[in-house]
Design a protein around this motif. Sequence first.
Motif, mmCIF file in Angstrom:
data_model
loop_
_atom_site.group_PDB
_atom_site.id
_atom_site.type_symbol
_atom_site.label_atom_id
_atom_site.label_comp_id
_atom_site.label_asym_id
_atom_site.label_seq_id
_atom_site.Cartn_x
_atom_site.Cartn_y
_atom_site.Cartn_z
ATOM 1 N N VAL A 206 0.881 -1.117 0.089
ATOM 2 C CA VAL A 206 0.117 -0.276 -0.029
ATOM 3 C C VAL A 206 1.088 1.218 0.022
ATOM 4 O O VAL A 206 0.666 2.221 -0.592
ATOM 5 N N ALA A 207 1.849 1.245 0.765
ATOM 6 C CA ALA A 207 2.920 2.431 1.088
ATOM 7 C C ALA A 207 3.468 2.632 -0.512
ATOM 8 O O ALA A 207 3.442 3.584 -1.076
ATOM 9 N N GLY A 208 3.852 1.550 -1.107
ATOM 10 C CA GLY A 208 4.354 1.565 -2.539
ATOM 11 C C GLY A 208 3.438 2.322 -3.576
ATOM 12 O O GLY A 208 3.903 2.946 -4.472
ATOM 13 N N LEU A 209 2.297 1.616 -3.304
ATOM 14 C CA LEU A 209 1.375 2.286 -4.263
ATOM 15 C C LEU A 209 1.109 3.785 -4.215
ATOM 16 O O LEU A 209 0.825 4.463 -5.017
ATOM 17 N N ARG A 210 0.969 4.122 -3.075
ATOM 18 C CA ARG A 210 0.950 5.486 -2.687
ATOM 19 C C ARG A 210 1.915 6.273 -3.186
ATOM 20 O O ARG A 210 1.690 7.515 -3.617
ATOM 21 N N ALA A 211 3.145 5.665 -2.881
ATOM 22 C CA ALA A 211 4.268 6.636 -3.358
ATOM 23 C C ALA A 211 4.134 6.733 -5.022
ATOM 24 O O ALA A 211 4.710 7.806 -5.667
ATOM 25 N N LEU A 212 3.873 5.507 -5.787
ATOM 26 C CA LEU A 212 3.864 5.904 -7.008
ATOM 27 C C LEU A 212 2.633 6.845 -7.489
ATOM 28 O O LEU A 212 2.802 7.652 -8.241
ATOM 29 N N LEU A 213 1.518 6.882 -6.873
ATOM 30 C CA LEU A 213 0.290 7.654 -7.307
ATOM 31 C C LEU A 213 0.625 8.940 -6.981
ATOM 32 O O LEU A 213 0.238 9.908 -7.532
ATOM 33 N N ALA A 214 1.673 9.211 -5.993
ATOM 34 C CA ALA A 214 2.045 10.695 -5.584
ATOM 35 C C ALA A 214 2.592 11.476 -6.912
ATOM 36 O O ALA A 214 2.528 12.577 -6.758
ATOM 37 N N ASN A 215 2.914 10.679 -8.123
ATOM 38 C CA ASN A 215 3.720 11.220 -9.073
ATOM 39 C C ASN A 215 2.863 11.264 -10.148
ATOM 40 O O ASN A 215 3.174 11.708 -11.158
ATOM 41 N N THR A 216 1.386 11.056 -9.967
ATOM 42 C CA THR A 216 0.467 10.910 -10.900
ATOM 43 C C THR A 216 -0.320 12.033 -11.005
ATOM 44 O O THR A 216 -0.306 12.803 -9.959
ATOM 45 N N SER A 217 -1.465 12.229 -11.752
ATOM 46 C CA SER A 217 -2.290 13.467 -11.916
ATOM 47 C C SER A 217 -3.477 13.127 -10.822
ATOM 48 O O SER A 217 -4.292 14.050 -10.559
ATOM 49 N N THR A 218 -3.444 11.882 -10.185
ATOM 50 C CA THR A 218 -4.273 11.738 -9.074
ATOM 51 C C THR A 218 -3.646 11.130 -8.055
ATOM 52 O O THR A 218 -3.685 10.035 -7.729
ATOM 53 N N PRO A 219 -2.929 11.909 -7.183
ATOM 54 C CA PRO A 219 -2.114 11.600 -6.282
ATOM 55 C C PRO A 219 -2.676 11.062 -4.893
ATOM 56 O O PRO A 219 -2.401 11.366 -3.541
ATOM 57 N N ASN A 220 -3.861 10.384 -4.936
ATOM 58 C CA ASN A 220 -4.604 9.862 -3.841
ATOM 59 C C ASN A 220 -4.902 8.648 -3.744
ATOM 60 O O ASN A 220 -5.224 7.912 -4.860
ATOM 61 N N LEU A 221 -5.110 7.930 -2.596
ATOM 62 C CA LEU A 221 -5.820 6.656 -2.640
ATOM 63 C C LEU A 221 -6.371 6.439 -1.316
ATOM 64 O O LEU A 221 -5.566 6.097 -0.297
ATOM 65 N N HIS A 222 -7.669 6.532 -1.256
ATOM 66 C CA HIS A 222 -8.520 6.244 -0.015
ATOM 67 C C HIS A 222 -8.925 4.993 0.341
ATOM 68 O O HIS A 222 -9.941 4.465 -0.408
ATOM 69 N N LEU A 223 -8.306 4.055 0.865
ATOM 70 C CA LEU A 223 -8.617 2.730 1.142
ATOM 71 C C LEU A 223 -9.818 2.852 2.178
ATOM 72 O O LEU A 223 -10.007 3.684 3.055
ATOM 73 N N ARG A 224 -11.017 2.002 1.946
ATOM 74 C CA ARG A 224 -12.051 1.908 2.855
ATOM 75 C C ARG A 224 -12.472 0.466 3.159
ATOM 76 O O ARG A 224 -12.185 -0.592 2.454
ATOM 77 N N THR A 225 -13.069 0.563 4.362
ATOM 78 C CA THR A 225 -13.516 -0.890 4.851
ATOM 79 C C THR A 225 -15.157 -1.129 4.417
ATOM 80 O O THR A 225 -15.620 -0.173 3.856
#
Length: 273
Positions: A206-225
Motif C-alpha cells: 500500500v505504501a509503495g502504491l501511494r508513493a507511485l500515485l503521488a507522482n501521477t495526476s491523481t495522487p490519492n488513494l483512499h482505502l475503505r472498509t
Amino acid sequence: MSRDAELAAQVAHADFNQPNIARMYDYHLGGSANFAVDRHTAEQALRVAPQELDYCWANRAFLGRVVRTLVTEYGLDQFLDLGSGVPTVGNVHEIAHEHNPSARVAYVDWEAIACHHARHLLGPDEWRVTVTEADVCEPEVVLNAAGVAGLLDFTRPIAVLAFGILDIIPTTDGAGLAARYRDACVSGSALAVSNNAQLTRSDEEVAGLRALLANTSTPNLHLRTPEEVAALMPGYTLLDPGVVPAPLWRPDRPVSEQEARRGNVYGAVGILR
C-alpha cells in the motif's frame, strides 16, 4: 510516427509527461490509449503490488454485472458514469444496449485522452451516448453540461456509476460528493460504487502504491472498509449481497474467497429510497 506521437498530435491539450491513472488502467486491461510514462508507471505498480492486475479485471467485471443487473432487473435505462476512464471492452453503453437499445449513457471524465477515445469509439451516436470532459468533483458543472443535462432526464431514475473514483478524488469526503449527485436524482435511481481496499495487500505494498500515485495526476488513494463504503451511500437501500469484495457481487461463476480478496476492491449497489 510512434503511437505516442499520434496520440499527442490528436489531443494537443493532454498531459503526456505525467502518469495518469486512467491510462495506466487502460494499459493493464490491454488497451492502447496510454503513453510510455503510463506504461512505465503501471509496470512499476505491478512490481510493487502484483495484485494490481487482479484489481483491474475484478473492477471491470463488476461494472459489467452491475449494468446488466440494473437494466434487466430494475429497468434502469439512464446511466451517468463518473470518471469513466478510457473506453475498453465491455463499456457501459455496450452492455446496456445489449439489453435495452434505447438506454442512454453519459460518460464523464477529466482526462483528455479518455474523452478523445470515447468520442472516436462512439461516432455519431450522441442521441444515446455522450462524452463530457469535466471534473466529477464539480457536480454542478457536470450536471449542467450539455452532454449530461441534454441527454439524461432527471425526472426519471438514473444510475450513477462511481467505479474507482471516490477513492482517488482529492477530498476524503466521498459521501459528500456522492450526496450532491444523489440530490439531483429521483427515487428509484441507483448508485454503484467500487473502492480500493486492503484485503491481500501488505502495508508495504500500500505504501509503495501511494508513493507511485503521488507522482501521477491523481495522487490519492483512499482505502475503505465495508462500513466506510456503506457510509458513502446514505439514502440508498443496498442490494444483496451488500458491500462485498467486488468479485462476490452476484458473480457469473463460482468465485473463491481467496480469488475475490486478491482483487482488493469492494463493491456495492444501492437504490435510492
